[in-house]
Design a protein around this motif. Sequence first.
Motif, PDB file in Angstrom:
ATOM      1  N   GLY A  29       0.846  -1.204   0.000  1.00 31.71           N
ATOM      2  CA  GLY A  29       0.000   0.000   0.000  1.00 31.71           C
ATOM      3  C   GLY A  29       0.876   1.246   0.000  1.00 31.71           C
ATOM      4  N   ASN A  32      -0.958   4.056   3.890  1.00 27.99           N
ATOM      5  CA  ASN A  32      -0.762   3.770   5.314  1.00 27.99           C
ATOM      6  C   ASN A  32       0.521   2.969   5.514  1.00 27.99           C
ATOM      7  OD1 ASN A  32      -3.477   4.741   6.275  1.00 27.99           O
ATOM      8  ND2 ASN A  32      -4.122   3.216   4.774  1.00 27.99           N
ATOM      9  N   ILE A  50      -3.567  -7.387  11.248  1.00 29.54           N
ATOM     10  CA  ILE A  50      -3.046  -6.232  10.493  1.00 29.54           C
ATOM     11  C   ILE A  50      -3.068  -5.017  11.422  1.00 29.54           C
ATOM     12  CG2 ILE A  50      -3.712  -4.521   8.729  1.00 29.54           C
ATOM     13  CD1 ILE A  50      -2.427  -6.749   7.296  1.00 29.54           C
ATOM     14  N   GLN A  52      -2.123  -0.886  11.379  1.00 33.14           N
ATOM     15  CA  GLN A  52      -1.788   0.192  10.436  1.00 33.14           C
ATOM     16  C   GLN A  52      -1.631   1.529  11.137  1.00 33.14           C
ATOM     17  OE1 GLN A  52      -5.076  -0.101   7.600  1.00 33.14           O
ATOM     18  NE2 GLN A  52      -3.658  -0.909   6.055  1.00 33.14           N
ATOM     19  N   LEU A  92     -13.963  -6.163   6.385  1.00 31.76           N
ATOM     20  CA  LEU A  92     -12.932  -5.927   7.400  1.00 31.76           C
ATOM     21  C   LEU A  92     -13.554  -5.980   8.792  1.00 31.76           C
ATOM     22  CD1 LEU A  92     -11.056  -2.925   5.728  1.00 31.76           C
ATOM     23  CD2 LEU A  92     -10.143  -5.236   6.094  1.00 31.76           C
ATOM     24  N   HIS A 116      -8.644  -7.790  11.830  1.00 35.73           N
ATOM     25  CA  HIS A 116      -8.393  -9.224  11.659  1.00 35.73           C
ATOM     26  C   HIS A 116      -7.740  -9.393  10.293  1.00 35.73           C
ATOM     27  CE1 HIS A 116     -11.826 -10.698  14.508  1.00 35.73           C
ATOM     28  NE2 HIS A 116     -10.900  -9.991  15.115  1.00 35.73           N
ATOM     29  N   ILE A 118      -7.214 -11.198   6.910  1.00 35.30           N
ATOM     30  CA  ILE A 118      -8.002 -12.119   6.080  1.00 35.30           C
ATOM     31  C   ILE A 118      -7.026 -13.087   5.412  1.00 35.30           C
ATOM     32  CG2 ILE A 118      -9.571 -12.288   4.105  1.00 35.30           C
ATOM     33  CD1 ILE A 118     -10.583  -9.445   5.090  1.00 35.30           C
ATOM     34  N   LEU A 228      -9.311  -8.309  -2.051  1.00 34.80           N
ATOM     35  CA  LEU A 228      -8.583  -9.546  -1.754  1.00 34.80           C
ATOM     36  C   LEU A 228      -9.236 -10.680  -2.544  1.00 34.80           C
ATOM     37  CD1 LEU A 228      -7.925  -9.225   2.086  1.00 34.80           C
ATOM     38  CD2 LEU A 228      -6.437  -8.577   0.169  1.00 34.80           C
ATOM     39  N   ILE A 240     -11.194  -4.029   0.553  1.00 32.58           N
ATOM     40  CA  ILE A 240     -10.490  -3.467   1.722  1.00 32.58           C
ATOM     41  C   ILE A 240     -10.156  -1.989   1.465  1.00 32.58           C
ATOM     42  CG2 ILE A 240      -9.555  -5.698   2.423  1.00 32.58           C
ATOM     43  CD1 ILE A 240      -6.834  -4.739   1.253  1.00 32.58           C
ATOM     44  N   ASP A 241      -9.342  -1.417   2.338  1.00 31.32           N
ATOM     45  CA  ASP A 241      -8.861  -0.038   2.179  1.00 31.32           C
ATOM     46  C   ASP A 241     -10.033   0.946   2.103  1.00 31.32           C
ATOM     47  OD1 ASP A 241      -7.222   2.085   1.914  1.00 31.32           O
ATOM     48  OD2 ASP A 241      -6.135   1.346   0.158  1.00 31.32           O
ATOM     49  N   ASP A 243     -10.550   3.775   3.633  1.00 29.98           N
ATOM     50  CA  ASP A 243     -10.272   5.158   4.069  1.00 29.98           C
ATOM     51  C   ASP A 243     -11.032   6.203   3.262  1.00 29.98           C
ATOM     52  OD1 ASP A 243      -8.468   4.292   5.974  1.00 29.98           O
ATOM     53  OD2 ASP A 243      -6.760   4.401   4.601  1.00 29.98           O
TER      54      ASP A 243
HETATM   55  P1  ADP Z   1      -3.099   1.574   1.680  1.00 28.32           P
HETATM   56  O1  ADP Z   1      -4.103   2.679   1.809  1.00 28.32           O
HETATM   57  O2  ADP Z   1      -1.742   1.974   2.129  1.00 28.32           O
HETATM   58  O3  ADP Z   1      -3.137   0.944   0.315  1.00 28.32           O
HETATM   59  P2  ADP Z   1      -4.435  -0.864   2.664  1.00 28.32           P
HETATM   60  O4  ADP Z   1      -5.500  -0.768   3.718  1.00 28.32           O
HETATM   61  O5  ADP Z   1      -4.868  -1.131   1.273  1.00 28.32           O
HETATM   62  O6  ADP Z   1      -3.545   0.464   2.758  1.00 28.32           O
HETATM   63  O7  ADP Z   1      -3.421  -1.987   3.156  1.00 28.32           O
HETATM   64  C1  ADP Z   1      -2.207  -2.272   2.496  1.00 28.32           C
HETATM   65  C2  ADP Z   1      -2.134  -3.754   2.136  1.00 28.32           C
HETATM   66  O8  ADP Z   1      -2.219  -4.550   3.331  1.00 28.32           O
HETATM   67  C3  ADP Z   1      -3.258  -4.228   1.265  1.00 28.32           C
HETATM   68  O9  ADP Z   1      -3.018  -4.021  -0.100  1.00 28.32           O
HETATM   69  C4  ADP Z   1      -3.338  -5.716   1.626  1.00 28.32           C
HETATM   70  O10 ADP Z   1      -2.356  -6.451   0.919  1.00 28.32           O
HETATM   71  C5  ADP Z   1      -2.960  -5.741   3.089  1.00 28.32           C
HETATM   72  N1  ADP Z   1      -4.134  -5.752   3.978  1.00 28.32           N
HETATM   73  C6  ADP Z   1      -4.795  -4.693   4.504  1.00 28.32           C
HETATM   74  N2  ADP Z   1      -5.799  -5.082   5.308  1.00 28.32           N
HETATM   75  C7  ADP Z   1      -5.791  -6.440   5.300  1.00 28.32           C
HETATM   76  C8  ADP Z   1      -6.570  -7.454   5.972  1.00 28.32           C
HETATM   77  N3  ADP Z   1      -7.549  -7.152   6.821  1.00 28.32           N
HETATM   78  N4  ADP Z   1      -6.245  -8.749   5.730  1.00 28.32           N
HETATM   79  C9  ADP Z   1      -5.237  -9.079   4.885  1.00 28.32           C
HETATM   80  N5  ADP Z   1      -4.470  -8.179   4.250  1.00 28.32           N
HETATM   81  C10 ADP Z   1      -4.724  -6.866   4.445  1.00 28.32           C
END
Ligand code: ADP
Length: 369
Positions: A29, A32, A50, A52, A92, A116, A118, A228, A240-241, A243
């Motif tokens: 990513g 974050n 996870i 962050q 999430l 958690h 995934i 994912l 995911i992500d 924000d």
């Molecule tokens: P960014 O805004 O920096 O892209 P993300 O929330 O997408 O942040 O998180 C970065 C990476 O972390 C994701 O691309 C994914 O590979 C991994 N990740 C984030 N949350 C999870 C989760 N709950 N389970 C598994 N992998 C996760």
Amino acid sequence: MINQYLLKEVISHFDFVGSLLKCEPYGSGHINDTYLLEYKIPHMGVVPIILQRMNTNVFKKPVELMENIMNVTSFLREKITENGGDPERETLTVILNKAGKPYYKDSEGNYWRAYHFITCATGYDEVKCDEDFYQSALAFGKFQSLLADYPAEKLHETIPDFHNTKARFAVFKDAVEKDVCHRAKDVQAEIQFVLEHVDLAHVLGDMQASGELPLRVTHNDTKLNNVLIDDKTHQGICVIDLDTVMPGLAINDFGDSIRFGASTGAEDEKDLSKIECDMHLFEVYTKGFIKGCDGRLTDEEIKALPLGAKVMTLECGMRFLTDYLQGDTYFKTKYPTHNLDRCRTQFKLVSDMEKKWDTMNEIVSKYNI
Ligand code: ADP
Ligand code: MG
Ligand code: MG
């Protein structure tokens, strides 16, 4: 890099169970700082988490942002359960801190959150085959359908005016007028391109104001690696992500995916003959997105999907050009005309979409059943 003492402090404020085996940077990513933690729990094995550090330069109101995430994920959890899905894998799950809050503010003022992990699923950085692109379309479409009854106007705008193209046009005009770097004379053709397309800067705002397009919960960062994909079934299982989840237009999420996912070249390709909007990829994404939305988009929204693609692409090009005129203060650049090259690919895409407009509309109507 975050120092170990700070990480220890942060970890101690969450209610993680077991003994910590591992804590290391994770994923690719760009926004974050993401860590993977592994805890050993007797009789249960190893539990991954996870953690962050949220990016408060980009997101100025982390508390409101987490309120959005808590509200949207609780809503999703209920819907997924109702539909017989597995909420642990399909959305999430935020882990609260010891004080019961969905974030922890450390002694240096950073905001942290935990989810958690995934398991047995991967977020891919690149589209390697049509199927990946299709799966992401399906997942972002499903995100729309699951959240169709959510009162979008109650969400906070985590980045104000994010896709307010009209406001972005005003900033562009101001940058041209001020011309602080004396660059306007060299980019007259590009400035002209934006001015000729001024209607596109207004159209979506007008359609929203008139009620033609409804306000929805939008994701606003529909990259492939924010879905994912299950390692066994290869199906997109979880968006995911979150924000940038905000009130917005469904066609903007669709449009931004087309902008970067259906282009035949890199965003900063200098050889514009390599840049086109690929109609096959457009069809792949359209098919997946409409299917994922499962009848929850209105007919007007579906018909406006090509317009979403065109407006999002123009908006993005206009932002690159604005940044070039303002002296490259927003986007990271690797060489002096980087933003200019980027704006040119976007404008080439807009022109190409104009050429292929009938085809784009035909593709959309083929799946609008
Ligand atoms: P960014 O805004 O920096 O892209 P993300 O929330 O997408 O942040 O998180 C970065 C990476 O972390 C994701 O691309 C994914 O590979 C991994 N990740 C984030 N949350 C999870 C989760 N709950 N389970 C598994 N992998 C996760
Ligand atoms: Mg991400
Ligand atoms: Mg992000």
